[in-house]
Write a protein that holds these residues in place. Structure first.
Motif, short mmCIF file in Angstrom:
data_model
loop_
_atom_site.label_atom_id
_atom_site.label_comp_id
_atom_site.label_asym_id
_atom_site.label_seq_id
_atom_site.Cartn_x
_atom_site.Cartn_y
_atom_site.Cartn_z
N TYR A 39 2.93 -8.05 14.87
CA TYR A 39 2.37 -7.25 14.16
C TYR A 39 3.08 -6.13 13.61
CZ TYR A 39 -0.87 -3.09 13.06
OH TYR A 39 -1.53 -2.16 12.49
N MET A 67 8.71 -4.55 6.06
CA MET A 67 7.91 -5.88 6.21
C MET A 67 8.83 -7.18 5.91
SD MET A 67 5.49 -4.83 7.93
CE MET A 67 4.61 -3.22 7.98
N ARG A 68 9.49 -6.87 4.45
CA ARG A 68 10.20 -8.01 4.23
C ARG A 68 11.49 -8.46 5.11
NH1 ARG A 68 11.19 -5.86 -0.15
NH2 ARG A 68 9.64 -6.99 -1.53
N THR A 71 9.78 -10.42 8.18
CA THR A 71 9.67 -11.60 7.76
C THR A 71 11.11 -12.55 7.63
OG1 THR A 71 9.44 -11.43 5.29
CG2 THR A 71 7.44 -11.21 6.79
N LEU A 78 3.26 -12.53 9.97
CA LEU A 78 3.34 -11.03 10.29
C LEU A 78 2.15 -10.53 9.70
CD1 LEU A 78 4.96 -8.61 10.83
CD2 LEU A 78 5.62 -8.56 8.57
N ALA A 80 0.59 -6.95 8.82
CA ALA A 80 1.20 -5.92 8.38
C ALA A 80 0.27 -4.78 8.34
CB ALA A 80 2.17 -6.19 6.99
N TYR A 99 3.40 -6.90 -0.47
CA TYR A 99 3.24 -7.54 0.71
C TYR A 99 3.31 -8.90 0.82
CZ TYR A 99 2.99 -3.15 3.33
OH TYR A 99 3.17 -1.89 3.66
N GLU A 100 2.48 -9.62 -0.09
CA GLU A 100 2.39 -10.96 -0.03
C GLU A 100 3.86 -11.72 -0.27
OE1 GLU A 100 -0.36 -14.67 -1.41
OE2 GLU A 100 -0.80 -12.72 -2.37
N VAL A 104 4.45 -11.54 4.08
CA VAL A 104 3.48 -11.27 4.97
C VAL A 104 2.06 -12.30 5.09
CG1 VAL A 104 1.49 -9.34 5.36
CG2 VAL A 104 3.87 -8.72 5.07
N THR A 105 1.34 -12.31 6.12
CA THR A 105 0.45 -13.28 6.44
C THR A 105 -1.02 -12.54 6.33
OG1 THR A 105 1.71 -14.77 7.89
CG2 THR A 105 -0.80 -14.76 8.09
N ILE A 107 -2.85 -8.43 5.69
CA ILE A 107 -2.74 -7.06 5.18
C ILE A 107 -3.82 -6.16 5.73
CG2 ILE A 107 -3.68 -7.08 2.99
CD1 ILE A 107 -1.53 -5.12 1.95
#
Length: 287
Positions: A39, A67-68, A71, A78, A80, A99-100, A104-105, A107
């Motif tokens: 997380y 976040m990038r 990952t 992840l 996020a 985010y995608e 990220v998995t 949001i």
């Protein structure tokens, strides 16, 4: 394509324990231990990178960059934190896409007014239900991978509006297309059970050490009705305590060495962080 492991585990009914990470050191340690979902916590990423409180100060650009980096560093999927979506509906659309694209998995978007506050601190205010419903609809439509990229809808209504309002909000958010519901800062096990019993969607528990919600073990959370639990503060608070202890020892004794202070092995950490690839490169190309 988003990492499908979160969707797969939820579909299989497997309860998921998810540690929070505040920086890349915590991230590589979750690699070592073997967590497959982690997380990205807004509070602790903001604290570690900016030294600022989680009060709507960090921007979308700053957070998506963090976040990038996670990952890229992590072997895990992840989830996020994306605060309120960083603005209005167009901002939410842009945030989901960003985010995608960052890998990220799932949001997480919350229904607070801007500037938002940490969910376990005072002076939170919520937007009207209708505004958050529109955000969830926009977020659901914006994602490219509609099967595996999940939308987590969080309500902070408990603190200022009460449990009944929080329940109404979660019902509306479920109808709007949320994949997971997040009832932030319930103050008793009774409140947690009430929320879980009311909805068929997966419920996410926030086990924030030092916060307003009772910290319960995984088997109890599963029995209550939760599908997954994040532990966002644990690694940060443990690291802060360990750093303080070691710094006090250094100040008093004038050395880093102490039998009472555990320390990671430097050579092993070099390997965890990727130095073996650097060394292999040097062997091939050094002149």
């Amino acid at each position: 394509m988003a990492n499908p492991i979160l969707r797969q585990k939820l579909s299989a009914g497997e309860f998921i324990v998810i540690p929070g990470v505040q920086d890349m050191i915590a991230t590589v340690m979750t690699n070592k231990v073997g967590f497959d979902i982690i997380y990205g916590t807004g509070y602790w990423l903001t604290a570690s990178s900016l030294g600022l409180p989680d009060a709507g100060i960090a921007t979308y650009t700053q957070m998506v960059d963090r976040m990038r980096t996670i990952t890229r560093t992590s072997k895990a999927a992840l989830i996020a934190d994306a605060d309120t979506g960083y603005g209005g509906l167009l901002n939410v659309h842009h945030t989901v896409r960003g985010y995608e694209e960052a890998g990220v998995t799932a949001i997480q978007i919350e229904d607070q007014e801007f500037p938002k506050k940490c969910g376990h601190t005072p002076y939170k205010r919520c937007v009207p239900i209708e505004d958050m419903v529109e955000k969830i609809k926009v977020a659901s439509e914006a994602r490219q991978d509609k099967e595996n990229f999940l939308i987590i809808a969080r309500t902070d209504a408990r603190a200022s509006l009460g449990v009944d309002d929080a329940m109404r909000r979660m019902e509306a958010y479920a109808k709007a297309g949320a994949d997971v519901l997040f009832f932030e800062a319930p103050q008793s096990e009774e409140e947690m059970r009430r929320a879980c019993a009311a909805f068929d969607l997966p419920m996410m528990a926030n086990m924030a050490d030092g916060g307003k919600t009772p910290i319960l073990p995984a088997h109890v959370l599963k029995e209550i009705g939760y599908s997954l639990a994040i532990f966002p503060a644990m690694t940060s608070l443990v690291a802060a305590a360990a750093m303080e202890k070691s710094l006090r020892h250094l100040k008093e004794a004038g050395t880093s060495l102490s039998p009472d202070i555990p320390m990671a092995d430097f050579n092993e950490f070099c390997k965890l962080i990727g130095f073996e690839e650097v060394w292999d490169f040097e062997k091939r190309w050094a002149r």
